[in-house]
Write an enzyme that holds these catalytic residues in place. Structure first.
Site, PDB file in Angstrom:
ATOM      1  CG  HIS A  12       0.792 -29.196 -26.622  1.00 27.06           C
ATOM      2  ND1 HIS A  12       1.611 -28.077 -26.339  1.00 27.06           N
ATOM      3  CD2 HIS A  12       0.821 -29.227 -28.061  1.00 27.06           C
ATOM      4  CE1 HIS A  12       1.774 -27.273 -27.611  1.00 27.06           C
ATOM      5  NE2 HIS A  12       1.374 -28.110 -28.553  1.00 27.06           N
ATOM      6  CG  ASP A  57       5.213 -20.962 -25.427  1.00 30.79           C
ATOM      7  OD1 ASP A  57       4.028 -21.361 -25.252  1.00 30.79           O
ATOM      8  OD2 ASP A  57       5.349 -20.005 -26.377  1.00 30.79           O
ATOM      9  CB  CYS A  65       0.154 -24.744 -26.059  1.00 27.27           C
ATOM     10  SG  CYS A  65      -0.396 -25.674 -24.454  1.00 27.27           S
TER      11      CYS A  65
END
Length: 297
Positions: free
Chosen positions: A281, A157, A160
């Site tokens: 990520h 989102d 992370c």
């Protein structure tokens, strides 16, 4: 008597909802990527186009399947003699009772469409087994298993990195009761007060020049108040604030240790290049859970 929606109406309603959900997801994806990051914005546009194309293709397939199913139903009705004109009163009554079952059929058909959609998602995952994402996960799992660790998933989102750090700090229980907002605020504050340490690594993507004072302040404000993605600079800032090292484990490269000057055990994070549509990520880690042993026969 309330009218029952036709399969076409149900499918149209479902498609509208899925399009609306996709637009909300796309907006969230746009908000998570800084407007001045040309590289990630370009990748973002490609990911959005792919998502829209996949949804359109899915809708076309579902409409085609619905049409095929309805054609098949008509053939079955004729074969069973339901459309014969010589129906007596009893048969008419049974036909009316059959209308109730038609409503159930429509619900079943809707459930079947949803099941097929889930099946396509599962097939896509299987297809991806040979892709970068799966290979990256395999390599990371092997590296972590050697240390009796495994990946702990963190939401994608824009927060992370900070969420992964929050998870690790909470697990350590070293008195660092810092939540997402506090971690972002501390990062921005430290970068502002040590601008000379961070400015040389920040350049305007359009000109290639080092950030001006105003651009740097905008960058720090985004760190503090938005879902701007965090990276190595932000990790460096937090390492200095918390006075602890961070070890970032990657699939295809040696681990990176940030804050080597601190001697306490490092916080361990996972950096993934192919985790989601937008690519980069961060995940957290947790102790490896042993698989249950099978009983010997």
């Amino acid at each position: 008597m309330e009218e029952t929606e036709t399969p076409e109406e149900l499918l149209t309603k479902q498609h509208r909802k899925e399009k609306k959900d996709l637009q909300a997801k796309i907006q969230s994806m746009k908000n998570a990527v800084p407007k001045n990051d040309k590289k990630r914005r370009k990748q973002l546009l490609e990911d959005i186009a792919k998502l829209e194309a996949e949804l359109n293709e899915k809708h076309e397939e579902e409409l085609q399947q619905l049409n095929n199913n309805q054609d098949g139903e008509k053939v079955d009705l004729i074969a069973n003699g339901v459309e014969n004109l010589g129906l007596d009163n009893e048969e008419t009554k049974e036909s009316k009772q059959g209308r109730t079952s038609k409503a159930q059929k429509r619900r079943d058909k809707k459930a079947a469409l949803e099941k097929e959609r889930e099946s396509r998602i599962a097939e896509a995952e299987v297809t991806n087994l040979s892709g970068f994402r799966h290979q990256e996960r395999l390599k990371l799992a092997q590296k972590l298993a050697e240390r009796q660790l495994q990946i702990k998933e963190i939401p994608s989102d824009g927060h992370c990195m900070y969420r992964a750090l929050e998870d690790q700090l909470t697990a350590r229980d070293h008195g660092h009761a810092l939540d997402l907002a506090q971690l972002r605020a501390l990062t921005a504050k430290h970068m502002r007060s040590h601008a000379n340490d961070f400015l040389p690594f920040l350049t305007n993507p359009n000109t290639g020049d080092m950030y001006t004072a105003d651009e740097f302040e905008k960058y720090c404000s985004d760190v503090e108040d938005t879902a701007a993605w965090g990276g190595q600079l932000e990790l460096r800032a937090l390492s200095q604030v918390l006075e602890m090292p961070f070890e970032v484990i990657q699939a295809d490269s040696p681990s990176i240790v940030i804050g080597e000057e601190y001697t306490n055990a490092p916080i361990v994070l996972i950096y993934m290049r192919h985790a989601y549509g937008l690519g980069e990520h961060y995940n957290s880690v947790e102790p490896l859970k042993e698989a249950p042993k099978e009983e010997e026969s």
